[in-house]
Every structure is written in structure tokens, then in C-alpha cells.
Design an enzyme around this catalytic site. Sequence first.
Site, short mmCIF file in Angstrom:
data_model
loop_
_atom_site.label_atom_id
_atom_site.label_comp_id
_atom_site.label_asym_id
_atom_site.label_seq_id
_atom_site.Cartn_x
_atom_site.Cartn_y
_atom_site.Cartn_z
N THR A 14 0.82 -1.22 0.00
CA THR A 14 0.00 0.00 0.00
C THR A 14 0.85 1.26 0.00
O THR A 14 0.45 2.30 -0.54
CB THR A 14 -0.95 -0.03 1.22
OG1 THR A 14 -1.82 -1.15 1.06
CG2 THR A 14 -1.78 1.23 1.34
N THR A 86 1.84 -4.47 4.17
CA THR A 86 1.76 -4.77 5.60
C THR A 86 1.18 -6.16 5.91
O THR A 86 1.40 -6.69 6.99
CB THR A 86 0.90 -3.71 6.33
OG1 THR A 86 -0.40 -3.71 5.74
CG2 THR A 86 1.52 -2.34 6.24
N ASP A 87 0.44 -6.75 4.93
CA ASP A 87 -0.25 -8.01 5.23
C ASP A 87 0.72 -9.13 5.64
O ASP A 87 0.41 -9.92 6.53
CB ASP A 87 -1.08 -8.47 4.03
CG ASP A 87 -2.30 -7.58 3.78
OD1 ASP A 87 -2.65 -6.79 4.68
OD2 ASP A 87 -2.88 -7.67 2.69
N1 LIG Z 1 -1.36 -1.98 3.93
C1 LIG Z 1 -0.92 -2.86 3.04
O1 LIG Z 1 0.20 -2.76 2.58
C2 LIG Z 1 -1.85 -3.98 2.67
C3 LIG Z 1 -1.66 -4.55 1.28
N2 LIG Z 1 -2.74 -5.45 0.98
C4 LIG Z 1 -0.33 -5.33 1.17
O2 LIG Z 1 0.04 -6.00 2.09
O3 LIG Z 1 0.28 -5.26 0.16
#
Ligand SMILES: NC(=O)C[C@H](N)C(=O)O
Length: 317
Positions: A14, A86-87
Site C-alpha cells: 500500500t 503490511t499483510d
Molecule cells: N497496507 C498494506 O500494505 C496492505 C496490502 N494489501 C499489502 O500488504 O500489500
Amino acid sequence: MSKKHILFIHTGGTISMKKREETGGVEPDDGNPIANVIEIPGVDAVYTVKEPFQIPSPHMTVNEMMALKKLIEQTEADGVVVTHGTDTMEETAYFLDLTLSIDIPVVITGAMRSSNEIGADGLSNLIAAVKTAVSDQSADKGVLVVMNETIHSAQYVTKAHSSDLNAFQSFDAGPVGVITKTGAHFFSTPSASETFVIGSMDFTIPLLKSYAGMDDVLLNQLSHCDGVVIEALGQGNLPPAAAQSAIRLIESGVPVVIASRCVSGIVQPVYSYEGGGLTLKEAGALFADGLNGQKARLKLLTALSSGRKEELPYIFA
Ligand SMILES: NC(=O)C[C@H](N)C(=O)O
């Protein structure tokens, strides 16, 4: 004193995405502003930028993690900042923590909001990560995750909230430091984690979550696997049918690691009723202490990859 050299490795997530007005969907942005940052006000450093791949972190596999490890091992920089979705950030961070044997700061960050959302946190997280990477205090602390002005050890951190800016928590150990206007401040040092010298990562290790009434349907399908990790109930207990199947796996030579589906606390062989943790331990199950399921899985994977199957009882002691 000469300026510190920081290597940025951008991998996607993200932090490098944008919300498309036409569809409302958040997606990768070729012109994302983070990739162009080569100066941070108030930080006396020079930067090199690498972008080995651009993927959302649900697409991350151990192959990309290995590529990152190689890039970090090859660098002559004084510190590394990895931007990442973040996932699965906690998994890449923990993989690097288990496999890197370097003492320069390695800091991973990302964002909960994409670059054109109100309150986007990507840039402030990147700045906080750089402040951490240039700090002499960050060396030799293992891989660090910096989110929301807080410094976490890769060993303890988990994504605990699906969307909040304060999504990352280190439940039992607590964060190891904070970022303020003056830089990184540490209040504890994570215990050193064992480093694994890995080879091939071609191992099949599924992660299962337990539940009330869990039967043996899934576990009975796993005898071909190199290992199995189960997020068990409470301190490490399983429903009877699942426990019997897990014990059959152990008896056939498949390592079974028990973590807990609880968000904090450790697993321990306490209960001796059918399926209780003590019965599993006595049957040869390995206990993951305070590691969550996804990290216990990476620890099993790296231990097997380093050819240490016989030592698993000591590695998961
Ligand atoms: N906040 C994020 O980065 C979530 C995203 N879906 C990822 O992990 O790529």
C-alpha cells in the site's frame, strides 16, 4: 563524520499504491512518490534505491524473501530500509531476522493508507524508518519493523488490526522503541535470535487453525508434508480427533509444531486430558513458545532448510 549511506529496497504494498478514483480500488502506482524519495529533511544521509519487484504483500513468497536477503547481504550501505506491504510484513521481517547474519540496521516499513488517501502514513513511516536505520543504536538488534512512530522487533511484532494506522503490535514483549522529532529512542533490546544457514526452501509446510469440534479431515491429508504447524487452542490443546491425527503424523515422521490461536501468551504442555498439550508434547509435538503460527512456520521452514531436522526438539525447546 561522513554521511551514512542508506539502501532503500522498495517491494510494493500500500505504501506504493494509489486509490483509483474511477473504480475506488487501491492498486499499484507506477509514479508512486515513495520510490522517488532520495532526501529526508533533517537526516544527514545519502541514499541508493533498488526496486527488485513491485508486488502486494499477499503475493510474497520465500523466493522474494530470499531475493531480499541476497540484496541486503551484498550491500555496502550502513543501513537498509525495506518498504513492504503490511499483510505479510511480519513474515518477511522474521524470515530476514532468522537468516541474515549482518549487524547493520535492517528496518522494514509500509503504510496502512495509500498515497492519495487522507492521512496517508507512507511518507511519515518512511521517515521514521530512515531515522531508525541511521541510528547507531539500531545495529545488532535484529530486523526491526517501524510503523506508526513505533519500533518493533521482527520476533514479536504482528499485524493485529486490519486497517488501523496503529495496526502493528508486539503483544507480550512490547515495542522496543519509539521515533520522536529527535530520532530513534530504544527502551529495550530484543533477545538475539538464532541464525539459520539456509539452502533450498522447497518444503511443504501448511499452517492450520484449530476450532471447537475440529476433526481429522484436513490433518489426515497431510502425511506427504515436510512439516505441519497448528494454531492450537489456548496453551496448546487440540480437540481429540485432531490430536489423534496430529499424533499419527508425528509417528510417521512429520514434524508437528504447536502454536496458539490466542493473540498473546505462550504454548506450554500443561493439560493431560485427551488432546491436551502435555499429551501432544509426550507424543513428540514441538512447541513454538510465543511465536504465532506464521512465524512458527517460518522457523520450521528455515530449520529444515538448514538441514537440522534432527535438532528440531532443541530448536523448539
Ligand atoms: N497496507 C498494506 O500494505 C496492505 C496490502 N494489501 C499489502 O500488504 O500489500
